[in-house]
Design a protein around this motif. Structure first.
Motif, PDB file in Angstrom:
ATOM      1  N   VAL B  47       0.847  -1.187   0.000  1.00  0.00           N
ATOM      2  CA  VAL B  47       0.000   0.000   0.000  1.00  0.00           C
ATOM      3  C   VAL B  47       0.881   1.235   0.000  1.00  0.00           C
ATOM      4  O   VAL B  47       1.973   1.236   0.555  1.00  0.00           O
ATOM      5  CB  VAL B  47      -0.951  -0.002   1.215  1.00  0.00           C
ATOM      6  N   GLN B  48       0.378   2.280  -0.671  1.00  0.00           N
ATOM      7  CA  GLN B  48       1.078   3.559  -0.759  1.00  0.00           C
ATOM      8  C   GLN B  48       0.116   4.662  -0.374  1.00  0.00           C
ATOM      9  O   GLN B  48      -1.008   4.724  -0.878  1.00  0.00           O
ATOM     10  CB  GLN B  48       1.607   3.781  -2.172  1.00  0.00           C
ATOM     11  N   PHE B  49       0.579   5.530   0.524  1.00  0.00           N
ATOM     12  CA  PHE B  49      -0.200   6.686   0.952  1.00  0.00           C
ATOM     13  C   PHE B  49       0.432   7.977   0.423  1.00  0.00           C
ATOM     14  O   PHE B  49       1.654   8.112   0.387  1.00  0.00           O
ATOM     15  CB  PHE B  49      -0.213   6.799   2.489  1.00  0.00           C
ATOM     16  N   GLN B  50      -0.421   8.898   0.054  1.00  0.00           N
ATOM     17  CA  GLN B  50       0.003  10.271  -0.190  1.00  0.00           C
ATOM     18  C   GLN B  50      -0.740  11.077   0.865  1.00  0.00           C
ATOM     19  O   GLN B  50      -1.967  11.199   0.817  1.00  0.00           O
ATOM     20  CB  GLN B  50      -0.390  10.705  -1.602  1.00  0.00           C
ATOM     21  N   ASP B  51       0.013  11.611   1.843  1.00  0.00           N
ATOM     22  CA  ASP B  51      -0.600  12.203   3.037  1.00  0.00           C
ATOM     23  C   ASP B  51      -1.495  11.138   3.677  1.00  0.00           C
ATOM     24  O   ASP B  51      -1.036  10.039   3.924  1.00  0.00           O
ATOM     25  CB  ASP B  51      -1.329  13.488   2.677  1.00  0.00           C
ATOM     26  N   GLU B  52      -2.766  11.422   3.892  1.00  0.00           N
ATOM     27  CA  GLU B  52      -3.619  10.418   4.550  1.00  0.00           C
ATOM     28  C   GLU B  52      -4.396   9.556   3.573  1.00  0.00           C
ATOM     29  O   GLU B  52      -5.134   8.656   3.969  1.00  0.00           O
ATOM     30  CB  GLU B  52      -4.584  11.106   5.519  1.00  0.00           C
ATOM     31  N   SER B  53      -4.220   9.786   2.282  1.00  0.00           N
ATOM     32  CA  SER B  53      -5.000   9.085   1.266  1.00  0.00           C
ATOM     33  C   SER B  53      -4.230   7.913   0.675  1.00  0.00           C
ATOM     34  O   SER B  53      -3.039   8.019   0.385  1.00  0.00           O
ATOM     35  CB  SER B  53      -5.375  10.058   0.141  1.00  0.00           C
ATOM     36  N   VAL B  54      -4.949   6.818   0.459  1.00  0.00           N
ATOM     37  CA  VAL B  54      -4.370   5.658  -0.218  1.00  0.00           C
ATOM     38  C   VAL B  54      -4.352   5.921  -1.721  1.00  0.00           C
ATOM     39  O   VAL B  54      -5.387   6.252  -2.305  1.00  0.00           O
ATOM     40  CB  VAL B  54      -5.194   4.394   0.070  1.00  0.00           C
ATOM     41  N   VAL B  55      -3.182   5.800  -2.349  1.00  0.00           N
ATOM     42  CA  VAL B  55      -3.090   6.001  -3.799  1.00  0.00           C
ATOM     43  C   VAL B  55      -2.865   4.690  -4.541  1.00  0.00           C
ATOM     44  O   VAL B  55      -3.039   4.637  -5.751  1.00  0.00           O
ATOM     45  CB  VAL B  55      -2.003   7.022  -4.165  1.00  0.00           C
ATOM     46  N   ASP B  56      -2.444   3.647  -3.823  1.00  0.00           N
ATOM     47  CA  ASP B  56      -2.257   2.331  -4.447  1.00  0.00           C
ATOM     48  C   ASP B  56      -2.351   1.265  -3.365  1.00  0.00           C
ATOM     49  O   ASP B  56      -1.514   1.240  -2.471  1.00  0.00           O
ATOM     50  CB  ASP B  56      -0.909   2.254  -5.161  1.00  0.00           C
ATOM     51  N   ASP B  57      -3.356   0.445  -3.433  1.00  0.00           N
ATOM     52  CA  ASP B  57      -3.453  -0.726  -2.547  1.00  0.00           C
ATOM     53  C   ASP B  57      -3.830  -1.963  -3.364  1.00  0.00           C
ATOM     54  O   ASP B  57      -4.488  -2.867  -2.865  1.00  0.00           O
ATOM     55  CB  ASP B  57      -4.438  -0.496  -1.400  1.00  0.00           C
ATOM     56  N   SER B  58      -3.394  -1.980  -4.602  1.00  0.00           N
ATOM     57  CA  SER B  58      -3.791  -3.052  -5.511  1.00  0.00           C
ATOM     58  C   SER B  58      -3.259  -4.431  -5.090  1.00  0.00           C
ATOM     59  O   SER B  58      -3.831  -5.449  -5.465  1.00  0.00           O
ATOM     60  CB  SER B  58      -3.309  -2.737  -6.938  1.00  0.00           C
ATOM     61  N   GLN B  59      -2.167  -4.465  -4.344  1.00  0.00           N
ATOM     62  CA  GLN B  59      -1.592  -5.744  -3.908  1.00  0.00           C
ATOM     63  C   GLN B  59      -1.896  -6.054  -2.441  1.00  0.00           C
ATOM     64  O   GLN B  59      -1.357  -7.011  -1.898  1.00  0.00           O
ATOM     65  CB  GLN B  59      -0.077  -5.739  -4.138  1.00  0.00           C
ATOM     66  N   ASP B  63      -9.075  -8.688   2.403  1.00  0.00           N
ATOM     67  CA  ASP B  63      -9.932  -9.481   3.281  1.00  0.00           C
ATOM     68  C   ASP B  63      -9.327  -9.618   4.672  1.00  0.00           C
ATOM     69  O   ASP B  63     -10.037  -9.836   5.659  1.00  0.00           O
ATOM     70  CB  ASP B  63     -10.172 -10.874   2.682  1.00  0.00           C
ATOM     71  N   ARG B  64      -8.008  -9.457   4.775  1.00  0.00           N
ATOM     72  CA  ARG B  64      -7.380  -9.626   6.089  1.00  0.00           C
ATOM     73  C   ARG B  64      -6.426  -8.494   6.462  1.00  0.00           C
ATOM     74  O   ARG B  64      -6.058  -8.361   7.626  1.00  0.00           O
ATOM     75  CB  ARG B  64      -6.621 -10.957   6.133  1.00  0.00           C
ATOM     76  N   PHE B  65      -5.982  -7.720   5.501  1.00  0.00           N
ATOM     77  CA  PHE B  65      -5.025  -6.638   5.747  1.00  0.00           C
ATOM     78  C   PHE B  65      -5.742  -5.290   5.700  1.00  0.00           C
ATOM     79  O   PHE B  65      -6.623  -5.077   4.877  1.00  0.00           O
ATOM     80  CB  PHE B  65      -3.928  -6.629   4.685  1.00  0.00           C
ATOM     81  N   SER B  66      -5.312  -4.400   6.592  1.00  0.00           N
ATOM     82  CA  SER B  66      -5.789  -3.022   6.533  1.00  0.00           C
ATOM     83  C   SER B  66      -4.647  -2.091   6.902  1.00  0.00           C
ATOM     84  O   SER B  66      -3.732  -2.472   7.627  1.00  0.00           O
ATOM     85  CB  SER B  66      -6.981  -2.818   7.477  1.00  0.00           C
ATOM     86  N   ALA B  67      -4.712  -0.892   6.373  1.00  0.00           N
ATOM     87  CA  ALA B  67      -3.677   0.102   6.660  1.00  0.00           C
ATOM     88  C   ALA B  67      -4.324   1.460   6.801  1.00  0.00           C
ATOM     89  O   ALA B  67      -5.297   1.766   6.107  1.00  0.00           O
ATOM     90  CB  ALA B  67      -2.624   0.121   5.547  1.00  0.00           C
ATOM     91  N   GLU B  68      -3.775   2.244   7.707  1.00  0.00           N
ATOM     92  CA  GLU B  68      -4.299   3.587   7.877  1.00  0.00           C
ATOM     93  C   GLU B  68      -3.178   4.562   8.203  1.00  0.00           C
ATOM     94  O   GLU B  68      -2.139   4.191   8.743  1.00  0.00           O
ATOM     95  CB  GLU B  68      -5.374   3.627   8.957  1.00  0.00           C
ATOM     96  N   ARG B  69      -3.454   5.810   7.853  1.00  0.00           N
ATOM     97  CA  ARG B  69      -2.508   6.902   8.119  1.00  0.00           C
ATOM     98  C   ARG B  69      -3.372   8.121   8.414  1.00  0.00           C
ATOM     99  O   ARG B  69      -3.474   9.049   7.639  1.00  0.00           O
ATOM    100  CB  ARG B  69      -1.597   7.147   6.923  1.00  0.00           C
ATOM    101  N   LEU B  70      -4.008   8.085   9.574  1.00  0.00           N
ATOM    102  CA  LEU B  70      -5.117   8.976   9.860  1.00  0.00           C
ATOM    103  C   LEU B  70      -4.760  10.458   9.772  1.00  0.00           C
ATOM    104  O   LEU B  70      -5.519  11.250   9.233  1.00  0.00           O
ATOM    105  CB  LEU B  70      -5.699   8.651  11.234  1.00  0.00           C
ATOM    106  N   LYS B  71      -3.635  10.869  10.293  1.00  0.00           N
ATOM    107  CA  LYS B  71      -3.274  12.288  10.309  1.00  0.00           C
ATOM    108  C   LYS B  71      -2.181  12.594   9.298  1.00  0.00           C
ATOM    109  O   LYS B  71      -1.582  13.665   9.343  1.00  0.00           O
ATOM    110  CB  LYS B  71      -2.836  12.704  11.712  1.00  0.00           C
ATOM    111  N   GLY B  72      -1.949  11.651   8.414  1.00  0.00           N
ATOM    112  CA  GLY B  72      -0.955  11.876   7.390  1.00  0.00           C
ATOM    113  C   GLY B  72       0.472  11.848   7.881  1.00  0.00           C
ATOM    114  O   GLY B  72       1.373  12.342   7.195  1.00  0.00           O
ATOM    115  N   VAL B  73       0.671  11.262   9.060  1.00  0.00           N
ATOM    116  CA  VAL B  73       2.043  11.183   9.583  1.00  0.00           C
ATOM    117  C   VAL B  73       2.397   9.708   9.761  1.00  0.00           C
ATOM    118  O   VAL B  73       2.819   9.058   8.815  1.00  0.00           O
ATOM    119  CB  VAL B  73       2.197  11.971  10.905  1.00  0.00           C
ATOM    120  N   ASP B  74       2.186   9.157  10.989  1.00  0.00           N
ATOM    121  CA  ASP B  74       2.527   7.756  11.203  1.00  0.00           C
ATOM    122  C   ASP B  74       1.425   6.852  10.670  1.00  0.00           C
ATOM    123  O   ASP B  74       0.324   7.303  10.348  1.00  0.00           O
ATOM    124  CB  ASP B  74       2.834   7.479  12.668  1.00  0.00           C
TER     125      ASP B  74
END
Lengths: 110, 116
Positions: B47-59, B63-74
């Motif tokens: 997965v790739q984030f630009q700030d807090e937005s996901v720009v690529d999660d194609s791989q 169903d079991r993986f999730s990712a977040e970057r709520l404030k655009g930092v960690d």
């Protein structure tokens, strides 16, 4: 799929130049060639990148053939600390996604 | 010198359990990446984030993986439930806002996950 082909392994004597080849015959005109390396148990580390001109920095030199179908990474004076897996990557995709292949495992020996 | 921080460095869990990995990118880096690296292979972008937005999660196996970057930092990467095939090194990387195809990514030390 990775757009590059690299030998799986190479050896080099300490103090000699290490020349790591990479084939990227399907590279497009606006795609860059990037090199990263990964020392055991560490994350990958950027080395150098180029478009069509040869490039040099404090770590290495990158020689790209005129037709851009292949390139060579040169470590001018290899040391034991240069033992690592070296990845040649053609930058692709709208968001510049790095697609890693299996790389070349370089072993530098005394 | 600024570095990408990841924790934990090692994680052992049993299958069907939940696991979470944390990443703190280099300050000021707008782009954050999560990779998975199976032994003997190169890293694979999850997965790739630009700030807090996901720009690529194609791989990303959604169903079991999730990712977040709520404030655009960690960022946090979670697996629930973990499967034996998830045993791998999970690498986080960050870079400046992409411009003109320049993409020097700075990688953290990774989290080695073992699923029993």
């Amino acid at each position: 799929d990775a757009k590059t082909t690299q030998p799986p392994s190479m050896d080099c004597a300490e103090g000699r130049a290490a020349n790591l080849p990479c084939n990227h015959s399907t590279i497009s005109g606006n795609e860059y060639v990037y090199w990263y390396r990964q020392i055991h148990s560490q994350g990958p580390q950027y080395i150098i990148h180029g478009l069509k001109n040869n490039e040099t920095n404090e770590m290495a030199s990158l020689i790209i053939t005129e037709d851009r179908k292949s390139s060579t990474l040169i470590l001018p004076h290899a040391t034991l600390r240069d033992t690592a897996v070296y990845y040649c990557i053609v930058l692709s995709g709208g968001y510049n996604k790095l697609i890693f292949g299996a790389g070349t495992r370089l072993a530098v020996h005394p | 010198e600024a570095e990408v921080a990841q924790s934990p460095r090692y994680k052992i869990t049993e299958k069907s359990q939940a696991v979470a990995f944390w990443c703190d990118p280099i300050s000021g880096h707008a782009t954050l990446y999560w990779y998975r690296q199976i032994l003997g292979q190169g890293p694979e972008l999850l997965v790739q984030f630009q700030d807090e937005s996901v720009v690529d999660d194609s791989q990303l196996p959604k169903d079991r993986f999730s990712a977040e970057r709520l404030k655009g930092v960690d960022s946090t990467l979670k697996i629930q439930p973990a499967e034996l095939g998830d045993s791998a090194m999970y690498l986080c990387a960050s870079s400046h806002l992409l411009a003109n195809s320049y993409n020097e990514q700075f990688f953290g030390p990774g989290t080695r996950l073992t699923v029993l």
